[in-house]
Design an enzyme around this catalytic site. Structure first.
Site, short mmCIF file in Angstrom:
data_model
loop_
_atom_site.label_atom_id
_atom_site.label_comp_id
_atom_site.label_asym_id
_atom_site.label_seq_id
_atom_site.Cartn_x
_atom_site.Cartn_y
_atom_site.Cartn_z
N LYS A 1 0.82 -1.21 0.00
CA LYS A 1 0.00 0.00 0.00
C LYS A 1 0.86 1.27 0.00
O LYS A 1 0.47 2.27 -0.59
CB LYS A 1 -0.96 0.00 1.19
N ASP B 1 -9.74 3.39 1.75
CA ASP B 1 -9.83 2.91 3.14
C ASP B 1 -10.29 4.02 4.09
O ASP B 1 -11.09 3.78 5.00
CB ASP B 1 -8.47 2.40 3.63
#
Ligand code: ATR
Length: 273
Positions: free
Chosen positions: A69, A105
């Site tokens: 990520k 997210d």
């Protein structure tokens, strides 16, 4: 499902991917909207190779998970402002060969919390200081009255606390923090070590809402403790489904079929409690 020369390709990159539910959820979304596309799991430890593959094949969209990520940022053509600030990308869209990075997210965490509590009046105890904690922390910065990070490794807690402009404490001292909202971003309690909670029940003494981002099992030991002391609990599947729905919209420009995605999640997660 009919696969032909016009079928578009999507997938998730990361390692390990053995337990990912993203293919189940995204393939159900494509099918329910009549989109000719498939979503696969690409278990890989080679981000530059993924970039070349995405351009050459072409792969229209990628979900990005552990351990990429943060590392993926240097391999993209552009990174949207929120993802750049967080320093993590979980979504890549291939638009005409240019790879654009997004973070769904942070918004997913906020969506799970909004409507359940008055965030502006609430102090938050954030357990963990990794990539997921960064996304949740940046989402809550400026919205929660106060944030305290509690982490096993002090240096990481201090670094994230510095970035967010908030306090931190070692994880064993979390029980001394007065917080109306407790959010777990550590893997403690995740399948197969389902009996463990990252904090003792004392850390929930002032909490009215407890959220766990773990979705396997659906009810973690932390959420069971929280329920026992009367807290509202938010299970990890909410954030997981919210982030997947936002990815679908980025890739297709359409509203996500959230009910079908939830049904696919329920079926894929099976009997795990
Ligand atoms: P993610 O991207 O999912 O957040 P990560 O960046 O590896 O993954 O971060 C994992 C977080 O969970 C970290 O805060 C980690 O604590 P450390 O900084 O001390 O490593 C925390 N964590 C992982 N295993 C843990 C354990 N057994 N007990 C307590 N905290 C743990």
């Amino acid at each position: 499902m009919k696969i032909d020369a016009r079928t578009s390709l999507y997938g998730i990159m990361g390692k390990p991917l053995g337990h990912t539910l993203s293919p189940a959820v995204h393939n159900a979304a494509f099918a329910s909207c009549g989109i000719n596309a498939v979503y696969l799991a690409f278990e890989t430890l080679h981000p530059p190779g993924c970039r070349e593959a995405a351009r050459a094949l072409p792969i229209k969209g990628l979900s990005v998970t552990i351990p990429y990520k943060s590392r993926i940022l240097g391999h993209l053509d552009s990174v949207e402002a929120t993802a750049a600030e967080i320093g993590a990308v979980n979504t890549v869209a291939n638009r005409g060969g240019a790879l654009h990075g997004f973070n769904t997210d942070a918004g997913a965490a906020l969506k799970a919390l909004e409507g359940r509590m008055d965030l502006e009046r609430t102090s938050c105890l954030l357990l963990g200081a990794g990539g997921a904690a960064r996304a949740v922390g940046f989402a809550l910065r400026g919205r929660c009255a106060e944030i305290t990070i509690a982490n096993r490794t002090g240096d990481r807690a201090a670094e994230l606390a510095g970035a967010l402009g908030c306090r931190w404490t070692p994880l064993p001292d979390a029980a001394g923090v007065r917080a109306g909202l407790v959010i777990n971003t550590t893997p403690v309690g995740m399948h197969p070590e389902t009996g463990r909670s990252p904090v003792p029940v004392k850390a929930l003494e002032y909490a009215s809402v407890v959220m766990d981002i773990i979705y396997r099992p659906r009810r973690t030991a932390l959420l069971n403790l929280a329920e026992r002391v009367g807290c509202v609990t938010i299970a990890g599947e909410e954030m997981f489904l919210n982030q997947a729905a936002a990815q679908f919209s980025i890739w297709t420009g359409l509203e996500a079929p959230v009910l079908e995605m939830k049904t696919a999640f329920d079926q894929a997660v099976g009997g795990i409690k």
